[in-house]
Design an enzyme around this catalytic site. Structure first.
Site, PDB file in Angstrom:
ATOM      1  N   THR A 174       0.852  -1.189   0.000  1.00  0.00           N
ATOM      2  CA  THR A 174       0.000   0.000   0.000  1.00  0.00           C
ATOM      3  C   THR A 174       0.892   1.245   0.000  1.00  0.00           C
ATOM      4  OG1 THR A 174      -0.132   0.036   2.414  1.00  0.00           O
ATOM      5  CG2 THR A 174      -1.844  -1.191   1.235  1.00  0.00           C
ATOM      6  N   GLY A 175       0.376   2.322  -0.564  1.00  0.00           N
ATOM      7  CA  GLY A 175       1.159   3.555  -0.607  1.00  0.00           C
ATOM      8  C   GLY A 175       2.399   3.434  -1.461  1.00  0.00           C
ATOM      9  N   ASN A 177       3.000   4.448  -4.441  1.00  0.00           N
ATOM     10  CA  ASN A 177       3.156   5.438  -5.509  1.00  0.00           C
ATOM     11  C   ASN A 177       4.267   6.433  -5.231  1.00  0.00           C
ATOM     12  OD1 ASN A 177       1.336   6.184  -3.405  1.00  0.00           O
ATOM     13  ND2 ASN A 177       0.781   8.007  -4.557  1.00  0.00           N
ATOM     14  N   GLY A 190       7.738   7.615  -2.166  1.00  0.00           N
ATOM     15  CA  GLY A 190       8.450   7.441  -0.911  1.00  0.00           C
ATOM     16  C   GLY A 190       8.903   6.030  -0.611  1.00  0.00           C
ATOM     17  N   TYR A 245      -1.690  12.461  12.592  1.00  0.00           N
ATOM     18  CA  TYR A 245      -0.733  11.515  12.020  1.00  0.00           C
ATOM     19  C   TYR A 245      -0.200  10.570  13.094  1.00  0.00           C
ATOM     20  CZ  TYR A 245       3.391   9.613   9.724  1.00  0.00           C
ATOM     21  OH  TYR A 245       4.329   8.757   9.205  1.00  0.00           O
TER      22      TYR A 245
END
Length: 232
Positions: free
Chosen positions: A9-10, A12, A14, A109
């Site tokens: 996941t994530g 795209n 970093g 966060y």
């Protein structure tokens, strides 16, 4: 890793992107499950969750549970939950899980990252004896675009090289503990640990409230509409 399927996941940008590239180089079949935000001004997902808690916790909670039957059938399945060392400053307000009574994007966060850690603890207990291992990871301080809603883009671009010189990790360096937990043969059969810098670390005080972990799980089941087999 040839013949292995990895869902990230994530992926795209970093750390997620760096992880995907590294595993793809090792010939794994990599599925990218991407989102379009991290640290944000107050907003809600289509399902009505505060965006950071929705993306960082509720989405992962639901996806993981929907994949559990398949993971249990697969050989040596591993679930790696990426939290943050900042979770130690988080707090789960069960009476205001979506921060409707007050919002601070930095606190939100930290809260979502604490939810990741508590999810890992409860998940590992529920999967005990199943053959599926769970690892919670904090990647350290990494120079990614995580703070694009916090810092001016031009200033961020100017500061990033300096931060790297000062010891802040690149995305490629930041993903190494994730890679370690995904591949290390010595971790076979080990589950429920907290890892940083490619080694196991003690759980923080914030992540040691197993009662809160169970309560968050039950709330997450309810809010995501998850049907658990065997429940009445």
């Amino acid at each position: 890793m040839e013949g292995k399927t990895i869902i990230i996941t994530g992926a795209n940008c970093g750390i997620g992107e760096a992880t995907a590239l590294e595993l793809a180089r090792r010939k794994a079949r990599v599925i990218l499950a991407c989102r379009d935000t991290v640290s944000v001004p107050y907003s809600k997902t289509e399902d009505g969750f505060e965006t950071q808690m929705g993306i960082n916790h509720f989405g992962h909670f639901l996806l993981t549970n929907l994949l559990l039957d398949l993971l249990k059938k697969s050989e040596q399945s591993r679930i790696i939950v990426v939290s943050s060392a900042l979770h130690k400053g988080g707090h789960i307000n069960f009476d205001d899980i979506n921060s409707e009574k007050g919002y601070d994007k930095k606190k939100a966060y930290r809260n979502s990252k604490l939810a990741n850690a508590l999810f890992s603890r409860e998940l590992s207990q529920r999967l005990e004896g199943s053959g599926v291992s769970v690892y919670c990871v904090h990647p350290g301080m990494v120079a990614t675009n995580l703070g694009r809603h916090v810092m001016n883009p031009l200033l961020r671009r100017l500061l990033t090289p300096l931060l790297i010189l000062l010891g802040i990790k690149t995305a490629e360096e930041g993903c190494q503990t994730i890679i370690y937990c995904a591949l290390a043969p010595e971790l076979k059969g080990i589950s429920g640990g907290y890892f940083g810098s490619c080694r196991q670390e003690p759980w923080t005080e914030a992540a040691s409230d197993l009662g809160a972990a169970k309560k968050l799980w039950e709330l997450s089941e309810k809010l995501t509409g998850l049907t658990v087999p065997g429940d009445c």
